[in-house]
Design an enzyme around this catalytic site. Structure first.
Site, PDB file in Angstrom:
ATOM      1  NE  ARG A 258      -3.560  -1.257  -0.091  1.00  0.00           N
ATOM      2  CZ  ARG A 258      -4.297  -2.746  -1.161  1.00  0.00           C
ATOM      3  NH1 ARG A 258      -3.274  -3.240  -1.196  1.00  0.00           N
ATOM      4  NH2 ARG A 258      -5.264  -3.388  -1.055  1.00  0.00           N
ATOM      5  CG  ASP A 282       1.542  -2.183  -8.661  1.00  0.00           C
ATOM      6  OD1 ASP A 282       1.100  -1.521 -10.110  1.00  0.00           O
ATOM      7  OD2 ASP A 282       0.470  -2.583  -8.216  1.00  0.00           O
ATOM      8  CD  GLU A 287      -2.648   3.540  -4.770  1.00  0.00           C
ATOM      9  OE1 GLU A 287      -3.770   2.572  -5.325  1.00  0.00           O
ATOM     10  OE2 GLU A 287      -1.866   2.770  -5.043  1.00  0.00           O
ATOM     11  CG  HIS A 306      -2.888  -0.663  -6.929  1.00  0.00           C
ATOM     12  ND1 HIS A 306      -3.547   0.702  -5.924  1.00  0.00           N
ATOM     13  CD2 HIS A 306      -3.378  -1.532  -6.528  1.00  0.00           C
ATOM     14  CE1 HIS A 306      -3.944  -0.644  -4.961  1.00  0.00           C
ATOM     15  NE2 HIS A 306      -3.842  -1.634  -5.300  1.00  0.00           N
ATOM     16  CB  SER A 308       0.956  -5.307  -9.962  1.00  0.00           C
ATOM     17  OG  SER A 308       0.913  -5.305  -8.485  1.00  0.00           O
ATOM     18  CB  ALA A 309      -3.395  -7.360  -8.092  1.00  0.00           C
TER      19      ALA A 309
END
Length: 345
Positions: A258, A282, A287, A306, A308-309
């Site tokens: 985070r 990431d 954000e 954000h 990467s997942a």
């Protein structure tokens, strides 16, 4: 789609103080395709699975004993106001900092998450960032955009093999990263809250595991540091100016946990001073990262917003965990991935 409830891999699970047998109504506050819903209905014919609409959700959750809760769904406190029969929430992601509110802690509702769903894509993403810095891909891509041929090796190019990676947070993601990094020839050190977890045996690919009290010593040995921690009161701002100063000069930092785990101003200062060789981010704080942030334009920063997942396999993995837990609940067994509400993860 296969309607068999898949067996879960071994995972630590906290024992629930609430008997979840007798569930009848599961609200789906996260979009599932028809094949996924049909899989659940076939595997659990005694349960009613109903989508929760964005409009009129109040009446939809009023009958729910359990909820599959998506990231963009109604805030948990508002759900608790209307879902008076609710006994269990399963979150589609791994992070739960937005769900663990004082009201949830006091409610007696069990919370589980989808920890492990994103381990493969995020581990591969971190490796991609590491390789990008090693092979100077940001500079090479800039040259491509300018149609400029580089006729000699770029300054700063290095090899990962033989270097040291510190994995801070050895959960599902950190463990997957450690295994993959070791296969590339990196020496892997790890930090986790319980260093002796697992009966004293070292996790695959890891040379040494330290507790949080040994974090600074591990950082001093690392060429690369991957921050894979959850965000809690104890970890917020963990990587401040003093901690970043503990890193080996020229080290690279990667944050996939985070954004608030890392002090953004201190990170920028460490990059500007040359203390940090680079940062793969990431996640950021805040954000989305404001367009005026100098991190966007820093030559030694790669920002991946954000992403990467992301993987086409995540939905199936999440459904496996949910189905496994529905079976456990029916049998009165401890749930997989139960969140410790006191610890916040």
């Amino acid at each position: 789609m296969n309607t068999t409830v898949l067996a879960a891999p071994a995972a630590a699970a906290a024992t629930s103080s609430i008997d979840l047998r007798g569930l009848r109504h599961v609200g789906l506050a996260h979009p599932l395709d028809e094949a996924a819903v049909q899989r659940l209905r076939t595997a659990f014919p005694a349960l009613r699975f109903e989508p929760v609409p964005r409009e009129g959700w109040q009446s939809a959750v009023a009958q729910a004993d359990a909820l599959l809760l998506g990231r963009q769904a109604v805030p948990v406190d508002a759900l608790l106001e209307h879902a008076l029969r609710l006994r269990w929430i399963h979150g589609v992601g791994a992070g739960v900092e937005r769900l663990v509110t004082p009201r949830l802690r006091a409610s007696g509702v069990v919370l589980t998450n989808s920890r492990g769903v994103h381990a493969v894509p995020i581990a591969e993403h971190v490796l991609a960032l590491m390789l990008a810095f090693a092979r100077q891909l940001p500079a090479l891509l800039q040259s491509q955009q300018a149609a400029r041929w580089i006729d000699k090796p770029l300054r700063g190019t290095f090899e990962l093999q033989g270097q040291t990676l510190a994995v801070v947070g050895l959960g599902e993601i950190g463990g997957a990263l450690a295994r993959k990094a070791a296969a590339l020839g990196l020496r892997v050190l790890a930090v986790r809250r319980r260093p002796q977890q697992g009966g004293g045996a070292l996790p695959p690919g890891v040379e040494r595991v330290a507790g949080l009290d040994g974090l600074d010593a591990v950082l001093a040995e690392a060429d690369h540091v991957a921050v894979c921690l959850p965000l809690t009161d104890a970890t917020r701002g963990l990587f401040d100016a003093a901690r970043l100063a503990r890193l080996r000069a020229g080290a690279h930092l990667y944050n996939i946990g985070r954004g608030a785990l890392v002090d953004s101003a201190a990170l920028l200062a460490a990059l500007e001073s040359g203390r940090l060789g680079g940062a793969g981010l990431d996640v950021t704080d805040p954000e989305p990262l404001p367009s005026e942030s100098p991190l966007w334009r820093h030559p030694r920063v790669v920002i991946t917003a954000h992403t990467s997942a992301a993987s086409p396999r995540n939905g199936a993995r999440m459904l496996d965990i949910l189905a496994d837990n529905l079976g456990r609940a029916a049998r009165g067994e401890p749930l997989r991935n139960q969140v410790d509400l006191a610890q916040g993860y």
